[in-house]
Design an enzyme around this catalytic site. Structure first.
Site, PDB file in Angstrom:
ATOM      1  N   HIS A   1       6.623   5.846  -0.440  1.00  0.00           N
ATOM      2  CA  HIS A   1       7.027   4.700   0.252  1.00  0.00           C
ATOM      3  C   HIS A   1       5.476   4.150   1.368  1.00  0.00           C
ATOM      4  CE1 HIS A   1       8.786   1.172   1.899  1.00  0.00           C
ATOM      5  NE2 HIS A   1       8.806   1.431   3.539  1.00  0.00           N
TER       6      HIS A   1
ATOM      7  N   PHE B   1       8.572  -0.955   9.893  1.00  0.00           N
ATOM      8  CA  PHE B   1       9.515  -0.162  11.015  1.00  0.00           C
ATOM      9  C   PHE B   1       9.832   1.182  11.435  1.00  0.00           C
ATOM     10  CE2 PHE B   1      14.725   0.723  10.914  1.00  0.00           C
ATOM     11  CZ  PHE B   1      14.958  -0.436  12.139  1.00  0.00           C
TER      12      PHE B   1
ATOM     13  N   ASP C   1       9.235   5.467  -4.556  1.00  0.00           N
ATOM     14  CA  ASP C   1       9.661   4.474  -3.941  1.00  0.00           C
ATOM     15  C   ASP C   1      11.576   4.702  -3.413  1.00  0.00           C
ATOM     16  OD1 ASP C   1      10.035   2.825  -1.467  1.00  0.00           O
ATOM     17  OD2 ASP C   1       8.501   1.520  -1.325  1.00  0.00           O
TER      18      ASP C   1
ATOM     19  N   SER D   1       5.813  -2.015   4.218  1.00  0.00           N
ATOM     20  CA  SER D   1       6.903  -2.101   4.026  1.00  0.00           C
ATOM     21  C   SER D   1       7.212  -3.812   5.220  1.00  0.00           C
ATOM     22  CB  SER D   1       7.826  -0.520   5.028  1.00  0.00           C
ATOM     23  OG  SER D   1       8.759  -1.384   4.466  1.00  0.00           O
ATOM     24  N   MET D   2       7.963  -3.194   6.584  1.00  0.00           N
ATOM     25  CA  MET D   2       8.413  -4.463   7.153  1.00  0.00           C
ATOM     26  C   MET D   2       7.426  -5.240   7.439  1.00  0.00           C
ATOM     27  SD  MET D   2      10.614  -4.759  10.981  1.00  0.00           S
ATOM     28  CE  MET D   2       9.767  -4.480  11.579  1.00  0.00           C
TER      29      MET D   2
END
Length: 257
Positions: free
Chosen positions: A225, A29, A195, A97-98
């Site tokens: 992250h 993202f 994270d 992530s996303m």
């Protein structure tokens, strides 16, 4: 969706032509392919074909991103998958992530995918975003520094995030959770112990709900992250290559027998 702004320098998608095994990579993202470039280059150096997509609305301007729905992001990765099919027989997907959320979307739809690799995938909760789930104002919120432990890297990302885009990400997570039971391919998941964006419990949820017979998890102790740019990026790349080699060969042997 036509983007109104030019692509930022260094934020372009990248493609390395290698053998018949293809690796599709998705950034996260408000990120860009630059955040996964080290992984892509390392994996390509081992002989694999690698394609990292730039998700729609990313790598240009946050006003472009605001105009996207999560379906646009799914479509971006799906277009990348179809592109790799023109070059490769076997395809694995790697998502940060996303990008991990989107990876599970594709894995639920395409059973021919040979395996998936996730890095701090978002699936159940992102505490820093939950408060904006039902808000309309402000239109944009300021983005802090990327969650990276090392201080010697620069990530190309937006300085602001649209509220509407945050809501689309949360909707994507809701939709993807309903599809997890359709995922049956081998899975390798990396989760950072520290994270500050996506809690490790997101990875635990994925493992508990997919129907894959092979589920491997590796905890990262020296990365935050955006682990694809952090201290353990080479370790991640090496483990991904081992996973790809192992399951590409195993499935080919099964097909031959």
């Amino acid at each position: 969706m036509l983007e109104r702004y030019p692509i930022l320098s260094g934020a372009e998608s990248f493609f390395f032509k290698g053998n018949h095994i293809g690796i599709l990579i998705s950034h996260g993202f408000i990120g860009t392919p630059q955040s996964v470039q080290f992984l892509g280059e390392y994996i390509a150096s081992q002989g694999y074909t690698v394609y990292a997509v730039r998700l729609k609305g990313h790598g240009t301007h946050y006003e472009d991103m605001e105009r996207c729905t999560y379906h646009d992001w799914v479509q971006s990765l799906e277009e990348g998958y179809r592109f790799l099919q023109q070059h490769c027989q076997d395809i694995f997907i790697l998502g940060q992530s996303m990008g991990g959320t989107l990876t599970m979307q594709l894995a639920s739809k395409y059973p021919k995918i040979k395996g998936v690799m996730l890095i701090n995938a978002a699936m159940t909760t992102i505490p820093v975003m939950e408060e904006f789930k039902h808000k309309q104002e402000p239109r944009f919120i300021d983005e802090g520094a990327p969650d990276i432990k090392t201080d010697d890297v620069f990530e190309i990302t937006y300085t602001k995030a649209p509220i509407r885009s945050i809501q689309q990400l949360l909707a994507l997570m809701d939709d993807t959770r309903r599809k997890l039971t359709s995922v049956t391919c081998p899975k390798l998941a990396f989760r950072s112990e520290d994270d500050h964006v996506v809690p490790p419990e997101n990875t635990d949820y994925i493992l508990a709900h997919i129907h894959s017979g092979i589920k491997e998890t590796i905890t990262l102790y020296n990365s935050y992250h955006v682990a694809s740019m952090d201290y353990e990026k080479k370790f991640i790349a090496e483990q991904c290559c081992l996973f790809i080699e192992k399951y590409a060969r195993k499935q080919r042997r099964a097909e031959i027998s």
